[in-house]
Design a protein around this motif. Sequence first.
Motif: not given
Length: 709
Positions: A412-429
Amino acid sequence: MGHHGRATMLWSMLVQVRLQCTTANAIARYARSGKLDHARKVFDETPLPLRTISSWNAMVAAYFEARQPREALFLFERMPHRNTVSWNGLISGHIKNGMLIEARRVFDVMSDRNVVSWTSMVRGYVRNGDVAEAERLFWQMPHKNVVSWTVMLGGLLQEARIEDARKLFDMMPEKDVVAVTNMIGGYCEEGRLEEARALFDQMPKRNVVTWTAMISGYARNGRVDVARKLFEVMPQRNEVSWTAMLMGYTHSGRMREASKLFDMMPVKLVVACNEMIMGFGLGGEVDKARRVFEEMKDRDDRTWSALIKVYERKGYELEALGLFRRMQREGVALNFPSFISVLSVCASLASLDHGRQVHAQLVRLEFDQDLYVASVLLTMYVKCGDLVRAKRVFDRFPLKDVVMWNSMITGYSQHGLGEDALNVFHDMGSSGVPPDDVTFIGVLSACSYSGKVKEGLELFESMKCKYQVEPGIEHYACLIDLLGRAGQVNGAMKIVEKMPMEPDAIVWGALLGACRTHMNLDLAQVAVDKLAQLEPKNAGPYVLLSNMYASRGRWEDVEVLRKKIKSRSVIKLPGCSWIEMEKKVHMFTGGDSKGHPELPIIMKMLEKLGGLLREVGYCPDGSFVLHDVDEEEKTHSLGYHSEKLAVAYGLLKVPKGMPIRVMKNLRVCGDCHSAIKLIAKVTGREIILRDANRFHHFKDGHCSCKDYW
């Protein structure tokens, strides 16, 4: 009965015994050569009175050998008479077919067990990895022979219980060559070469296996010269001896000596050739590796995977895909390492068609259930720009490891989708998987690429206090990039000055990129000077600074930089782009890519696009041309950047409705970025461009990076 009658009867009995032995031998011979039907025909055509227990035993063993345990058991139950050999055959047959529980049942009901019965059962447990049960059974044996002792010794060595093995070895009433050789091998595995050599020197009689074990021990433990001295005085050598010595050289990187020995080998085993392919290839001599491969008469799956791995590791991606296609043409099945290498190549080249094909094969072989394979697949789809399939692979696994979470966040980061990357990060937690240092590189990069400065700063601050992850130099580079992209170049410089470690090339490169975006020439010069010290052969910083000077019309400074590049023998990586069409990769370089067979129609498409772009107000940005030339020449130079050539080819070849996927080895230049946005608009096509840093999804005149890259 007279003398003549007794002689006739004796002769008849001898013929009958010989016939019975011949029958049993024929069945065994056919079984060993894999001709089960022939073995059964001999058995069935033997008259019932002449079918001895040996014939029955041989036929039962033949079915076990052919991996048909049901038929073996069915025949065993029909036997009119059985002896101890029959029961032992049933035990060993079950063990050969991985049926240890069934073998134990047979053993437990045997009324007359001999040393072979006990030894077979001990060997079965050793092979199955249950050395504790093997040991328990071994000490219950009423009688032991040298084979029993040697099998148990092998089990202890298998578990690296070297001290227990030595105790057992010392207890052995009789030590044959096999037992001593096993003990030598065990010591060598543990690196205890002096003890191994002491045993070797004490042996009154050694065979070729003993010599090879000692040579292999020296070679594997880095004492290659000692191994060679021993090799030279061997009374006899076989193919395994030669290969062991060869591997000593290849594993220690001494390829010149390995090559000489390889040329001397009277017989070159496949495993020896495979070693040379890997040794040459990973040492950078790819042509020699390929030559060994082509000269081989026989190849196994490791041969193919070795050359594919060499191509993958050494940047010969197109050759790796070519070899993959050749494997398919020749009907060679990929093994697990080959699948991983080919997927890595597909990811590197963004070869989505090949990647899908490999994925389909993994599904058929059920390799896709493996978590590691799933992570590689996910990475491949991410790097090919297919986030939908990447997410599909990701969602299939309810229990994900940290690698999978990191791959999705980075995607998601490489595709510029910061919001999606952050959502996955929170799901990981929420899932209970703690983030690691790689996780934070991904999520900080996501914040940087999408302009989420506040979130990025909060994440950086939380690393140590909340997640107990010590920020490394890569995290500081992400932080500098985050601030720099947002225009806070001076703030980024303050971070550089206060870092707890010495800034590396990545840090100064991030700062230089920010200076380029926001045209801060003073700090740019500082960054370039630092990068010149850290990476004196890298032309990238000079090129960026040249771009900045050129945009301000400072051609004298550009010329000074060009002279610096020339005087220091700086390497400037040539820009190239590529596109995959029908499983073939088409490469384009800057200029006019004269090598491409369809250049005339590509040039016509570029001319057509030029007219369409001018109609919608496109004006080439000459600051991306590093020469002091007139505007007309600048426009011409910009028009033939490799990514534009690849996009033009995609417009000609990719069917409408399908995205055009282009890859570039360097960062896309600003002019090409502006032009491709407009090309996507005037043609109504979706264009996905992967450059050295990230993905750009162009559609309807907009880019997913929001011009923030």
